[in-house]
Design an enzyme around this catalytic site. Structure first.
Site, PDB file in Angstrom:
ATOM      1  N   ASN A 172      43.264  98.413-103.166  1.00 52.98           N
ATOM      2  CA  ASN A 172      42.605  97.112-103.022  1.00 52.98           C
ATOM      3  C   ASN A 172      42.182  96.629-104.403  1.00 52.98           C
ATOM      4  O   ASN A 172      41.873  97.438-105.280  1.00 52.98           O
ATOM      5  CB  ASN A 172      41.363  97.251-102.132  1.00 52.98           C
ATOM      6  CG  ASN A 172      40.623  95.935-101.946  1.00 52.98           C
ATOM      7  OD1 ASN A 172      41.245  94.884-101.721  1.00 52.98           O
ATOM      8  ND2 ASN A 172      39.298  95.970-102.041  1.00 52.98           N
TER       9      ASN A 172
ATOM     10  N   SER B  96      38.143  95.382-110.235  1.00 54.19           N
ATOM     11  CA  SER B  96      38.454  96.799-110.058  1.00 54.19           C
ATOM     12  C   SER B  96      39.585  96.948-109.060  1.00 54.19           C
ATOM     13  O   SER B  96      39.624  96.244-108.057  1.00 54.19           O
ATOM     14  CB  SER B  96      37.234  97.556-109.511  1.00 54.19           C
ATOM     15  OG  SER B  96      36.078  97.328-110.288  1.00 54.19           O
TER      16      SER B  96
ATOM     17  N   HIS C 143      39.233  94.227-106.128  1.00 56.38           N
ATOM     18  CA  HIS C 143      37.934  93.639-105.818  1.00 56.38           C
ATOM     19  C   HIS C 143      37.396  92.972-107.083  1.00 56.38           C
ATOM     20  O   HIS C 143      37.436  93.566-108.161  1.00 56.38           O
ATOM     21  CB  HIS C 143      36.974  94.735-105.337  1.00 56.38           C
ATOM     22  CG  HIS C 143      35.635  94.195-104.929  1.00 56.38           C
ATOM     23  ND1 HIS C 143      35.449  93.487-103.763  1.00 56.38           N
ATOM     24  CD2 HIS C 143      34.432  94.238-105.541  1.00 56.38           C
ATOM     25  CE1 HIS C 143      34.186  93.117-103.685  1.00 56.38           C
ATOM     26  NE2 HIS C 143      33.535  93.558-104.747  1.00 56.38           N
TER      27      HIS C 143
ATOM     28  N   GLY D 102      47.237  83.996-102.520  1.00 53.88           N
ATOM     29  CA  GLY D 102      48.212  85.020-102.870  1.00 53.88           C
ATOM     30  C   GLY D 102      48.592  85.095-104.338  1.00 53.88           C
ATOM     31  O   GLY D 102      49.693  85.545-104.660  1.00 53.88           O
TER      32      GLY D 102
ATOM     33  N   ASN E 102      47.400  87.139-106.575  1.00 56.95           N
ATOM     34  CA  ASN E 102      47.599  88.561-106.890  1.00 56.95           C
ATOM     35  C   ASN E 102      48.887  89.092-106.269  1.00 56.95           C
ATOM     36  O   ASN E 102      49.585  89.900-106.880  1.00 56.95           O
ATOM     37  CB  ASN E 102      46.393  89.392-106.427  1.00 56.95           C
ATOM     38  CG  ASN E 102      45.264  89.359-107.424  1.00 56.95           C
ATOM     39  OD1 ASN E 102      45.346  89.972-108.489  1.00 56.95           O
ATOM     40  ND2 ASN E 102      44.210  88.628-107.103  1.00 56.95           N
TER      41      ASN E 102
ATOM     42  N   ASP F 148      34.910  98.629-100.020  1.00 56.43           N
ATOM     43  CA  ASP F 148      34.953  98.507-101.485  1.00 56.43           C
ATOM     44  C   ASP F 148      34.488  99.783-102.183  1.00 56.43           C
ATOM     45  O   ASP F 148      33.809  99.746-103.222  1.00 56.43           O
ATOM     46  CB  ASP F 148      34.132  97.296-101.950  1.00 56.43           C
ATOM     47  CG  ASP F 148      34.690  95.999-101.393  1.00 56.43           C
ATOM     48  OD1 ASP F 148      35.913  95.929-101.177  1.00 56.43           O
ATOM     49  OD2 ASP F 148      33.903  95.066-101.160  1.00 56.43           O
TER      50      ASP F 148
HETATM   51  C1  GAR Z   1      40.902  87.630-105.677  1.00 54.23           C
HETATM   52  O1  GAR Z   1      39.949  87.239-106.643  1.00 54.23           O
HETATM   53  C2  GAR Z   1      40.560  89.005-105.140  1.00 54.23           C
HETATM   54  O2  GAR Z   1      40.018  89.875-106.107  1.00 54.23           O
HETATM   55  C3  GAR Z   1      39.531  88.657-104.111  1.00 54.23           C
HETATM   56  O3  GAR Z   1      40.002  87.485-103.501  1.00 54.23           O
HETATM   57  C4  GAR Z   1      40.801  86.748-104.431  1.00 54.23           C
HETATM   58  C5  GAR Z   1      42.150  86.484-103.802  1.00 54.23           C
HETATM   59  O4  GAR Z   1      42.904  85.584-104.581  1.00 54.23           O
HETATM   60  N1  GAR Z   1      39.378  89.726-103.176  1.00 54.23           N
HETATM   61  C6  GAR Z   1      38.253  89.956-102.496  1.00 54.23           C
HETATM   62  O5  GAR Z   1      37.246  89.290-102.610  1.00 54.23           O
HETATM   63  C7  GAR Z   1      38.316  91.142-101.556  1.00 54.23           C
HETATM   64  N2  GAR Z   1      37.077  91.318-100.873  1.00 54.23           N
HETATM   65  P1  GAR Z   1      44.475  85.519-104.417  1.00 54.23           P
HETATM   66  O6  GAR Z   1      44.767  85.253-102.932  1.00 54.23           O
HETATM   67  O7  GAR Z   1      44.887  84.364-105.252  1.00 54.23           O
HETATM   68  O8  GAR Z   1      45.077  86.817-104.874  1.00 54.23           O
END
Ligand code: GAR
Length: 196
Positions: free
Chosen positions: A107, A136, A109, A12, A14, A145
């Site tokens: 989202n 992105s 990505h 989490g 982000n 995506d």
């Molecule tokens: C992030 O790097 C995000 O961009 C990616 O997972 C990670 C989550 O980290 N998302 C994907 O791969 C979506 N298919 P977080 O839980 O620390 O935010």
């Protein structure tokens, strides 16, 4: 004030960047952090930030994505979510669910879309010999995506990079880009942002 539900599956980071940004004159506030994994580290972090949390474990639903999403939907409805921000949410959503939230689901990505949809984005960028990588933010449409790009941030791929070192360079850019895009989105501005 717009209400933002943040959907997570993991740590989490982000989610925290988004939640931290929604203060002061920001047009939105976090109303819910929702995870498909009851053990996601982000749930405890959200709770510590005073944000309502919920988990809907996808596993008991097996292949019945519609039933899983119906339960998620009750949490979103109860929370009064206007905007849904996927932030490391690792379940594919059905076209029905996506259609229901058309134009109000984002989202992030970890690639420069349209390159490297799906998983293992950083390893694939390195394998391809790319000299830059990034992340992105896009509007969610039924294709995985896909959907209109709302922002991108670039970083160099350096000699000797592994998927891990590249991810560590991209992630802080995610934490800058996503809040910036969300704020503009909440203000009705969907023109793409390019960083740096
Ligand atoms: C992030 O790097 C995000 O961009 C990616 O997972 C990670 C989550 O980290 N998302 C994907 O791969 C979506 N298919 P977080 O839980 O620390 O935010």
């Amino acid at each position: 004030t717009l209400r933002v539900a943040i959907l997570i599956s993991g740590g989490g980071s982000n989610m925290m960047a988004l939640a931290d940004s929604m203060t002061g004159d920001h047009p939105a506030r976090p109303c819910l952090v929702l995870s498909n994994d009851p053990d996601a580290g982000g749930l405890t972090r959200a709770q510590a930030m005073g944000i309502p949390v919920a988990a809907v474990d996808h596993r008991p639903f097996g292949r019945d994505r519609a039933a899983f999403e119906a339960l998620m939907q009750t949490h979103l409805t109860d929370a009064g979510a206007d905007i849904i921000a996927l932030a490391g949410f690792m379940r594919v959503l059905t076209p029905n669910f996506v259609a229901r939230h058309a134009g109000r689901m984002l989202n992030i990505h970890p690639s420069l879309l349209p390159k490297y949809k799906g998983l293992n984005t950083h390893a694939r960028a390195i394998e391809a010999g790319d000299h830059e990588a990034g992340c992105s933010v896009h509007e969610v449409t039924p294709e995985l995506d896909d959907g209109p790009i709302l922002g991108q941030a670039r970083v160099p791929v350096l000699p000797g990079d592994s998927a891990e070192t590249l991810a560590a360079r991209v992630l802080p850019m995610e934490h800058t880009l996503y809040p910036l895009v969300l704020r503009r989105f909440a203000q009705g501005d969907r023109s793409p942002v390019l960083l740096p």
